[in-house]
Design a protein around this motif. Sequence first.
Motif, mmCIF file in Angstrom:
data_model
loop_
_atom_site.group_PDB
_atom_site.id
_atom_site.type_symbol
_atom_site.label_atom_id
_atom_site.label_comp_id
_atom_site.label_asym_id
_atom_site.label_seq_id
_atom_site.Cartn_x
_atom_site.Cartn_y
_atom_site.Cartn_z
ATOM 1 N N THR A 1 -4.053 11.815 6.278
ATOM 2 C CA THR A 1 -4.125 10.106 6.807
ATOM 3 C C THR A 1 -5.427 9.396 6.470
ATOM 4 O O THR A 1 -6.275 9.159 7.031
ATOM 5 C CB THR A 1 -4.692 10.151 8.214
ATOM 6 O OG1 THR A 1 -2.635 11.210 8.753
ATOM 7 C CG2 THR A 1 -3.831 8.706 8.537
ATOM 8 N N ILE A 2 -4.707 7.778 5.468
ATOM 9 C CA ILE A 2 -5.735 7.258 5.182
ATOM 10 C C ILE A 2 -5.495 5.872 6.289
ATOM 11 O O ILE A 2 -4.747 5.174 5.721
ATOM 12 C CB ILE A 2 -5.532 6.568 3.693
ATOM 13 C CG1 ILE A 2 -6.101 8.096 3.218
ATOM 14 C CG2 ILE A 2 -6.252 6.282 2.881
ATOM 15 C CD1 ILE A 2 -5.377 8.164 2.049
ATOM 16 N N THR A 3 -6.264 5.298 6.763
ATOM 17 C CA THR A 3 -6.200 3.844 7.598
ATOM 18 C C THR A 3 -6.770 2.769 6.690
ATOM 19 O O THR A 3 -8.161 2.568 5.812
ATOM 20 C CB THR A 3 -7.761 4.581 9.275
ATOM 21 O OG1 THR A 3 -7.388 5.185 9.453
ATOM 22 C CG2 THR A 3 -7.070 2.633 9.825
ATOM 23 N N PRO A 4 -6.145 2.278 6.139
ATOM 24 C CA PRO A 4 -6.241 0.699 5.322
ATOM 25 C C PRO A 4 -7.338 0.153 6.044
ATOM 26 O O PRO A 4 -7.848 0.243 7.179
ATOM 27 C CB PRO A 4 -5.151 -0.046 5.305
ATOM 28 C CG PRO A 4 -3.421 0.848 5.463
ATOM 29 C CD PRO A 4 -4.795 1.608 7.063
ATOM 30 N N ARG A 5 -8.185 -0.318 5.367
ATOM 31 C CA ARG A 5 -9.638 -1.599 5.777
ATOM 32 C C ARG A 5 -9.144 -2.443 5.579
ATOM 33 O O ARG A 5 -9.297 -2.657 4.283
ATOM 34 C CB ARG A 5 -10.767 -1.002 5.210
ATOM 35 C CG ARG A 5 -12.267 -1.340 5.534
ATOM 36 C CD ARG A 5 -13.674 -0.790 4.704
ATOM 37 N NE ARG A 5 -14.493 -2.040 4.881
ATOM 38 C CZ ARG A 5 -15.259 -1.626 6.051
ATOM 39 N NH1 ARG A 5 -15.458 -0.012 6.914
ATOM 40 N NH2 ARG A 5 -16.500 -2.733 6.248
ATOM 41 N N PRO A 6 -9.617 -3.506 5.584
ATOM 42 C CA PRO A 6 -9.469 -4.997 5.552
ATOM 43 C C PRO A 6 -11.359 -5.701 4.505
ATOM 44 O O PRO A 6 -11.542 -5.077 5.383
ATOM 45 C CB PRO A 6 -9.232 -6.130 6.778
ATOM 46 C CG PRO A 6 -9.683 -4.907 8.313
ATOM 47 C CD PRO A 6 -9.826 -3.722 7.507
ATOM 48 N N VAL A 7 -10.337 -6.285 3.818
ATOM 49 C CA VAL A 7 -11.133 -7.023 2.761
ATOM 50 C C VAL A 7 -10.471 -8.340 2.747
ATOM 51 O O VAL A 7 -9.527 -9.176 2.128
ATOM 52 C CB VAL A 7 -10.999 -6.602 1.476
ATOM 53 C CG1 VAL A 7 -8.992 -5.727 0.963
ATOM 54 C CG2 VAL A 7 -12.102 -6.643 0.184
ATOM 55 N N THR A 8 -11.942 -8.856 2.372
ATOM 56 C CA THR A 8 -11.983 -10.280 2.220
ATOM 57 C C THR A 8 -12.004 -11.151 0.549
ATOM 58 O O THR A 8 -13.034 -10.762 0.383
ATOM 59 C CB THR A 8 -12.907 -11.328 3.091
ATOM 60 O OG1 THR A 8 -12.286 -10.900 4.410
ATOM 61 C CG2 THR A 8 -13.050 -13.035 2.983
ATOM 62 N N ILE A 9 -10.895 -11.727 -0.403
ATOM 63 C CA ILE A 9 -11.766 -11.779 -1.557
ATOM 64 C C ILE A 9 -11.260 -13.279 -0.973
ATOM 65 O O ILE A 9 -10.547 -14.501 -1.001
ATOM 66 C CB ILE A 9 -10.710 -11.621 -2.404
ATOM 67 C CG1 ILE A 9 -10.382 -9.498 -2.270
ATOM 68 C CG2 ILE A 9 -10.455 -11.367 -3.722
ATOM 69 C CD1 ILE A 9 -9.238 -8.955 -3.211
#
Length: 66
Positions: free
Chosen positions: A19-27
């Motif tokens: 299970t891969i939990t998405p991590r937010p990223v700011t571009i």
Amino acid sequence: MKATRTGYEDLTAENVTITITPRPVTITVEDSWKYFDAVDPEFKGAADDLIKADDLGTIIQKNQYG
């Protein structure tokens, strides 16, 4: 499946669930402009909140109109 990491013994398994939990990223991209019919400017920006600097690989900019 085979998982490897430098400095650790290789792990192998026949039947696994990952299970891969998405991590937010700011571009954030710097503002820019151009004259009509001029070549698109080079956009510069930064990706923040990454675990490692190259986690996203290469980020490319594409003009939405062509």
